[in-house]
Scaffold this active site. Sequence first.
Site, PDB file in Angstrom:
ATOM      1  CG  ASN A  87      -2.226  -0.824   0.843  1.00 33.72           C
ATOM      2  OD1 ASN A  87      -3.035  -0.392   0.019  1.00 33.72           O
ATOM      3  ND2 ASN A  87      -2.387  -1.987   1.452  1.00 33.72           N
ATOM      4  CG  HIS A  88      -0.795   4.912   1.450  1.00 35.94           C
ATOM      5  ND1 HIS A  88      -0.204   5.654   2.447  1.00 35.94           N
ATOM      6  CD2 HIS A  88      -1.879   4.325   2.004  1.00 35.94           C
ATOM      7  CE1 HIS A  88      -0.897   5.547   3.562  1.00 35.94           C
ATOM      8  NE2 HIS A  88      -1.921   4.738   3.326  1.00 35.94           N
ATOM      9  CG  ASP A  89       3.158   7.131   1.652  1.00 37.92           C
ATOM     10  OD1 ASP A  89       3.841   7.808   0.863  1.00 37.92           O
ATOM     11  OD2 ASP A  89       1.976   7.411   1.947  1.00 37.92           O
TER      12      ASP A  89
END
Length: 210
Positions: free
Chosen positions: A131-133
Site C-alpha cells: 500500500n501507499h508509502d
Amino acid sequence: MKDLVILGAGVHAGEMVEIVERINRENPAWNLLGFIAANDKSAGKTLNGLPVLGAKAALADFPQACLVPDNSWPRAEPAPRERLVSLVDPSAFVSRTALIGQGCVIYPGCFVGLNARIGDYCFCLSGCAINHDDVIEENVTLASSVTLAGAVHVGTGCYLGQGCLVRQHLRIGRNSLVGMGAVVVKEVPPDSVMAGNPARKIKDRERPSG
C-alpha cells in the site's frame, strides 16, 4: 525484442515463463532464451517448455542477454545490476508514483500503491497488496496474498509468509521471517521469526551466509 535469461530453475522460474508470455502479448519485449541453474543438477533439462542452458558458468555464453532472478537464486552472487530487469505481470496495478528496483518479479493480481518503494531483488507472489508509502528494501520475498498497510517499512532479506497482515506505520527488521497468516501489530526486531495473531517472536532467525 531483447534476449532474456531467467536466473534459477525452480518452480517459480517456470511460472515466470508465463509472466513473460503475458507481457509479450501486451507489448512484445522479450525473447526468452531459457534458464541458468544455480547448480549443475538441472543443466540440460527443460522447464515449462524452455531449456536449462547450464549452470552459473554458462552465463558467459549470453553476454548481451538481460537477466531476471527467481526467488531461489543465490543473492550472495548477484548478477551485474546493469543487466537486471524486472517483470511485472500486466494484471498488477502499479501506481505511477511507485518505484520498483532492478531484478524484481511482481506476480498477477498484485497492488503497488501511491509512493511505494520496492528495492532490488524483490519477489512478490500473487495477490500481494503493497500500500501507499510502503518501503521494501532489497532481497525481500512476499508470499501469496501478503497485505502491507500504509507506510510499512520492510528491511533487507525478509520473508513474509502467505496471507500475513502488517499494520500501518510498522517496521519489519532486516532478515526477519513472518509466518503464514500472522498478524503483525507491533514493530519486529531484526533477525526475528514471528508467528500467530497477534504475531509474537518465537525465535531468532539466522543470518544467511555469504
